[in-house]
Design a protein around this motif. Structure first.
Motif, PDB file in Angstrom:
ATOM      1  N   ALA A  20       0.841  -1.213   0.000  1.00 28.53           N
ATOM      2  CA  ALA A  20       0.000   0.000   0.000  1.00 28.53           C
ATOM      3  C   ALA A  20       0.868   1.252   0.000  1.00 28.53           C
ATOM      4  O   ALA A  20       0.584   2.244  -0.706  1.00 28.53           O
ATOM      5  N   LEU A  21       1.935   1.223   0.804  1.00 29.09           N
ATOM      6  CA  LEU A  21       2.852   2.363   0.827  1.00 29.09           C
ATOM      7  C   LEU A  21       3.558   2.516  -0.512  1.00 29.09           C
ATOM      8  O   LEU A  21       3.771   3.646  -0.998  1.00 29.09           O
ATOM      9  N   HIS A  22       3.885   1.399  -1.143  1.00 32.81           N
ATOM     10  CA  HIS A  22       4.519   1.417  -2.462  1.00 32.81           C
ATOM     11  C   HIS A  22       3.605   2.056  -3.495  1.00 32.81           C
ATOM     12  O   HIS A  22       4.025   2.907  -4.295  1.00 32.81           O
ATOM     13  N   GLU A  23       2.321   1.677  -3.489  1.00 36.92           N
ATOM     14  CA  GLU A  23       1.365   2.252  -4.451  1.00 36.92           C
ATOM     15  C   GLU A  23       1.151   3.743  -4.201  1.00 36.92           C
ATOM     16  O   GLU A  23       1.062   4.543  -5.133  1.00 36.92           O
ATOM     17  N   GLY A  24       1.075   4.105  -2.909  1.00 40.53           N
ATOM     18  CA  GLY A  24       0.899   5.520  -2.598  1.00 40.53           C
ATOM     19  C   GLY A  24       2.087   6.358  -3.048  1.00 40.53           C
ATOM     20  O   GLY A  24       1.945   7.473  -3.546  1.00 40.53           O
ATOM     21  N   THR A  25       3.275   5.807  -2.853  1.00 33.80           N
ATOM     22  CA  THR A  25       4.483   6.529  -3.283  1.00 33.80           C
ATOM     23  C   THR A  25       4.531   6.631  -4.806  1.00 33.80           C
ATOM     24  O   THR A  25       4.960   7.660  -5.356  1.00 33.80           O
ATOM     25  N   GLN A  26       4.078   5.584  -5.491  1.00 35.51           N
ATOM     26  CA  GLN A  26       4.025   5.653  -6.964  1.00 35.51           C
ATOM     27  C   GLN A  26       3.058   6.751  -7.419  1.00 35.51           C
ATOM     28  O   GLN A  26       3.351   7.489  -8.356  1.00 35.51           O
ATOM     29  N   ARG A  27       1.901   6.815  -6.742  1.00 35.54           N
ATOM     30  CA  ARG A  27       0.948   7.884  -7.090  1.00 35.54           C
ATOM     31  C   ARG A  27       1.562   9.258  -6.832  1.00 35.54           C
ATOM     32  O   ARG A  27       1.381  10.195  -7.609  1.00 35.54           O
ATOM     33  N   LEU A  28       2.274   9.378  -5.715  1.00 36.23           N
ATOM     34  CA  LEU A  28       2.933  10.659  -5.401  1.00 36.23           C
ATOM     35  C   LEU A  28       3.957  11.015  -6.467  1.00 36.23           C
ATOM     36  O   LEU A  28       4.028  12.167  -6.926  1.00 36.23           O
ATOM     37  N   ALA A  29       4.758  10.028  -6.877  1.00 40.33           N
ATOM     38  CA  ALA A  29       5.776  10.293  -7.900  1.00 40.33           C
ATOM     39  C   ALA A  29       5.114  10.680  -9.220  1.00 40.33           C
ATOM     40  O   ALA A  29       5.562  11.612  -9.911  1.00 40.33           O
ATOM     41  N   HIS A  30       4.037   9.965  -9.567  1.00 36.51           N
ATOM     42  CA  HIS A  30       3.337  10.277 -10.823  1.00 36.51           C
ATOM     43  C   HIS A  30       2.734  11.683 -10.781  1.00 36.51           C
ATOM     44  O   HIS A  30       2.852  12.458 -11.744  1.00 36.51           O
ATOM     45  N   THR A  31       2.104  12.015  -9.650  1.00 38.17           N
ATOM     46  CA  THR A  31       1.504  13.355  -9.524  1.00 38.17           C
ATOM     47  C   THR A  31       2.569  14.437  -9.581  1.00 38.17           C
ATOM     48  O   THR A  31       2.399  15.484 -10.233  1.00 38.17           O
TER      49      THR A  31
END
Length: 454
Positions: free
Chosen positions: A278-289
């Motif tokens: 979950a933390l990995h997906e959230g960080t990916q979303r942050l990087a994408h944003t």
């Protein structure tokens, strides 16, 4: 633009307005002076004629017996010639020193207050001009008075006044025409400067040419060039800042994502692994944003200059985009292909690469497995274009204007996007003065996004 603002002031109209009043005043003064001069000349000419009549009458007077009795040798024919005039009435009288009427119109008297040889008066209900000529015949003083009505004089003065006014008006009109032509020719460099600025795009911040600019306008051009240089420097500084920020954000975020992915795989605790994923997906979303926000900021026209624009090969961009996303399309079981034809335009290569990347990314995100995404480039008449077509669910007609807005996503959209992809495409299209359209795909299925360059 201020809705209450009036039309822009014109230098030509302002100069003509400033010149019109002084020229009209000079016209009035000139008419007055010419009228006074012309009318004085006419009066002098007619006065000389009256005086010559008086001399002619004096030539017919004589003292035959030297007894002081004056005889007027004026036969009827001579009197008729004297009075002959088709416009004015002419009167005369010859008087002795004692007031005795020798010949002529006895009721004609010189003006009582006349102090000069010529005077004006009223005789038989009409205005007259008269001359009084005193002479000596033998030893006897006689006075000859010749009077004439003023119809010819008035008509001549009216004619000369009309001629003067007409001539001066024509001269005024000719002067204004020459001034207008001169002003238009004189402000031609200003018009050329205005056209030079108007023909520029928002990103063209090159200095204005001062070679053909009048000296009065050079301070303005110098100020504009200084402003262009400041804006250009600010745009470059903004580009550099965004590039540095992108690098500083991407590097640590990429490291964090990689470490979280590794920890999730190595973790033997299922609960911990789920949290790490979950933390990995959230960080990916942050990087994408973060990447999307930086791309949006870099795509704004204020961050680009004319120096960033060169001839770009659209076919090569399309081919590179397909190669870049080929692995992702294979994993998603989507048929990603290209139908390209040679096409070139003037633009920023990295901005157009960002534009095309967002279009392909969106198409792959919304197209289900087994679907098809096609990237195209080519020339359609005078238009060069790139487009991306998919056979996914498509975008409803009512939403096609809204999806261009920032942070706008369709309800139920898959993936973890932030709603900036098409906003970035729209911004880059505007920076290139291109047309960005969203249409249905082939057979009314899916979406076809097309960007046209002219």
């Amino acid at each position: 633009m201020n809705a209450g603002a009036g039309p822009a002031p014109s230098v030509s109209r302002r100069l003509l307005g400033l010149l019109l009043l002084p020229l009209a005043l000079l016209l009035g003064i000139g008419v007055f002076i010419d009228y006074r001069t012309g009318s004085a000349s006419i009066r002098a000419a007619y006065d000389r004629a009256l005086h010559e009549m008086a001399l002619a009458v004096a030539a017919h007077l004589h003292d035959a017996d030297s007894d002081g009795r004056i005889d007027a040798d004026l036969p009827p024919q001579a009197v008729a010639v004297l009075r002959a005039d088709s416009v004015d009435a002419i009167y005369f009288v010859v008087r002795a020193a004692d007031g005795h009427v020798i010949s002529g119109d006895g009721d004609l008297l010189p003006a009582a207050d006349a102090q000069h040889e010529f005077s004006d008066g009223l005789f038989r209900g009409e205005t007259i001009r008269l001359v009084t000529h005193a002479t000596r015949i033998g030893h006897t003083e006689v006075t000859i008075t010749i009077a004439e009505t003023t119809r010819k004089r008035a008509a001549a003065i009216r004619n000369i006044l009309a001629t003067i006014v007409l001539t001066d008006i024509v001269q005024l009109g000719g002067t204004l025409l020459l001034v207008w032509i001169g002003v238009r020719y004189g402000v031609r460099p200003l018009r050329a400067l205005g056209e030079q600025i108007a023909q520029r795009s928002a990103r063209d911040l090159a200095p204005l040419d001062r070679a053909q600019v009048p000296s009065e306008v050079r301070p303005l051009v110098h100020t504009l060039n200084a402003l262009f240089e400041t804006v250009r420097d600010n745009a470059r500084a903004q580009q550099q800042f965004l590039a540095d920020a992108a690098h500083q954000l991407r590097t640590p975020l990429s490291g964090i994502i990689a470490q979280l992915d590794l920890l999730a795989r190595e973790s033997g605790d299922n609960a911990l692994a789920a949290r790490l994923r979950a933390l990995h997906e959230g960080t990916q979303r942050l990087a994408h944003t973060a990447n999307q926000l930086l791309a949006l900021a870099r795509s704004e026209r204020s961050a680009t200059t004319h120096d960033d624009f060169h001839v770009v090969d659209l076919e090569a961009l399309a081919t590179d985009a397909v190669a870049q996303y080929l692995d992702r399309s294979l994993l998603a079981r989507i048929d990603l292909g290209a139908e390209t034809a040679p096409a070139r335009t003037v633009g920023s290569a990295w901005l157009l690469r960002e534009l095309l990347g967002n279009l392909v990314d969106n198409a792959l995100t919304y197209t289900p497995p087994g679907g098809r995404v096609t990237v195209r480039s080519g020339v359609d008449g005078a238009v060069r274009f790139i487009e991306v077509e998919d056979d996914g669910p498509g975008i409803p007609l009512a939403e096609r204007g809204r999806v261009r807005e920032r942070f706008r996503r369709l309800p139920g959209s898959p993936g973890n996007g932030c709603g900036l992809g098409l906003a970035i495409v729209d911004e880059i299209a505007h920076a290139h003065e291109a047309t960005f359209s969203i249409e249905d795909g082939a057979g009314g299925r899916g979406t076809r996004v097309r960007v046209e360059f002219r």
